[in-house]
Write a protein that holds these residues in place. Structure first.
Motif, PDB file in Angstrom:
ATOM      1  N   TRP A   1       0.814  -1.210   0.000  1.00  0.00           N
ATOM      2  CA  TRP A   1       0.000   0.000   0.000  1.00  0.00           C
ATOM      3  C   TRP A   1       0.850   1.264   0.000  1.00  0.00           C
ATOM      4  O   TRP A   1       0.470   2.272  -0.595  1.00  0.00           O
ATOM      5  CB  TRP A   1      -0.969   0.009   1.178  1.00  0.00           C
ATOM      6  CG  TRP A   1      -2.186  -0.791   0.850  1.00  0.00           C
ATOM      7  CD1 TRP A   1      -2.526  -1.996   1.359  1.00  0.00           C
ATOM      8  CD2 TRP A   1      -3.203  -0.450  -0.099  1.00  0.00           C
ATOM      9  NE1 TRP A   1      -3.698  -2.436   0.785  1.00  0.00           N
ATOM     10  CE2 TRP A   1      -4.136  -1.500  -0.110  1.00  0.00           C
ATOM     11  CE3 TRP A   1      -3.408   0.630  -0.937  1.00  0.00           C
ATOM     12  CZ2 TRP A   1      -5.262  -1.492  -0.927  1.00  0.00           C
ATOM     13  CZ3 TRP A   1      -4.526   0.632  -1.749  1.00  0.00           C
ATOM     14  CH2 TRP A   1      -5.443  -0.415  -1.739  1.00  0.00           C
TER      15      TRP A   1
ATOM     16  N   GLN B   1       3.477   1.690  -1.627  1.00  0.00           N
ATOM     17  CA  GLN B   1       3.873   1.905  -3.019  1.00  0.00           C
ATOM     18  C   GLN B   1       2.685   2.267  -3.915  1.00  0.00           C
ATOM     19  O   GLN B   1       2.777   3.148  -4.766  1.00  0.00           O
ATOM     20  CB  GLN B   1       4.545   0.641  -3.575  1.00  0.00           C
ATOM     21  CG  GLN B   1       5.864   0.313  -2.920  1.00  0.00           C
ATOM     22  CD  GLN B   1       6.918   1.355  -3.230  1.00  0.00           C
ATOM     23  OE1 GLN B   1       7.081   1.760  -4.373  1.00  0.00           O
ATOM     24  NE2 GLN B   1       7.631   1.791  -2.209  1.00  0.00           N
ATOM     25  N   LEU B   2       1.559   1.589  -3.716  1.00  0.00           N
ATOM     26  CA  LEU B   2       0.415   1.777  -4.611  1.00  0.00           C
ATOM     27  C   LEU B   2      -0.350   3.072  -4.375  1.00  0.00           C
ATOM     28  O   LEU B   2      -0.826   3.698  -5.326  1.00  0.00           O
ATOM     29  CB  LEU B   2      -0.550   0.593  -4.487  1.00  0.00           C
ATOM     30  CG  LEU B   2      -0.079  -0.725  -5.058  1.00  0.00           C
ATOM     31  CD1 LEU B   2      -1.131  -1.801  -4.832  1.00  0.00           C
ATOM     32  CD2 LEU B   2       0.225  -0.590  -6.549  1.00  0.00           C
ATOM     33  N   TYR B   3      -0.488   3.484  -3.139  1.00  0.00           N
ATOM     34  CA  TYR B   3      -1.304   4.657  -2.821  1.00  0.00           C
ATOM     35  C   TYR B   3      -0.802   5.927  -3.504  1.00  0.00           C
ATOM     36  O   TYR B   3      -1.576   6.606  -4.184  1.00  0.00           O
ATOM     37  CB  TYR B   3      -1.396   4.832  -1.302  1.00  0.00           C
ATOM     38  CG  TYR B   3      -2.301   5.949  -0.879  1.00  0.00           C
ATOM     39  CD1 TYR B   3      -3.670   5.871  -1.068  1.00  0.00           C
ATOM     40  CD2 TYR B   3      -1.787   7.098  -0.286  1.00  0.00           C
ATOM     41  CE1 TYR B   3      -4.510   6.900  -0.685  1.00  0.00           C
ATOM     42  CE2 TYR B   3      -2.618   8.133   0.104  1.00  0.00           C
ATOM     43  CZ  TYR B   3      -3.984   8.026  -0.091  1.00  0.00           C
ATOM     44  OH  TYR B   3      -4.807   9.046   0.286  1.00  0.00           O
TER      45      TYR B   3
ATOM     46  N   LEU C   1      -1.479   5.732  -7.264  1.00  0.00           N
ATOM     47  CA  LEU C   1      -2.884   5.955  -7.598  1.00  0.00           C
ATOM     48  C   LEU C   1      -3.226   7.440  -7.556  1.00  0.00           C
ATOM     49  O   LEU C   1      -3.889   7.959  -8.448  1.00  0.00           O
ATOM     50  CB  LEU C   1      -3.781   5.179  -6.642  1.00  0.00           C
ATOM     51  CG  LEU C   1      -5.282   5.387  -6.795  1.00  0.00           C
ATOM     52  CD1 LEU C   1      -5.745   4.913  -8.180  1.00  0.00           C
ATOM     53  CD2 LEU C   1      -6.035   4.668  -5.704  1.00  0.00           C
TER      54      LEU C   1
END
Length: 91
Positions: A36, A38-40, A43
């Protein structure tokens, strides 16, 4: 998203117990948090926003209702024993 484990598609996934155990392992060892992290930001940038939020909003009404709904343990009268307990004490 709140999807129950039993609704995982059967094709392409191992049994739901295996998926759940892997998820719990990822939670325990920090892998899920790292994913999360890395992804947040990715996004947010994809939505033309800054990678990390600069401010947050707390709804004060939510806090007020939570305070009113809280159970106070102090100043609570002791519970009365049930008839069953009282009948055992008389024996």
């Amino acid at each position: 998203t709140g999807c129950p484990w039993r609704y995982l598609p059967r094709d392409g996934f191992p049994p739901r117990s295996t998926v759940y155990n892997i998820f719990r392992k990822f939670q325990a060892d920090g892998t899920w948090h790292a994913i999360w992290d890395q992804l947040y930001p990715m996004l947010r940038e994809r939505e033309d926003r800054e990678g990390s939020p600069s401010a947050g909003i707390i709804d004060s009404q939510t806090i007020k209702s939570a305070e009113k709904g809280a159970v106070k343990l102090r100043n609570r009268p002791p519970t009365q024993p049930t008839r069953w307990v009282m009948s055992l004490e008389r024996r």
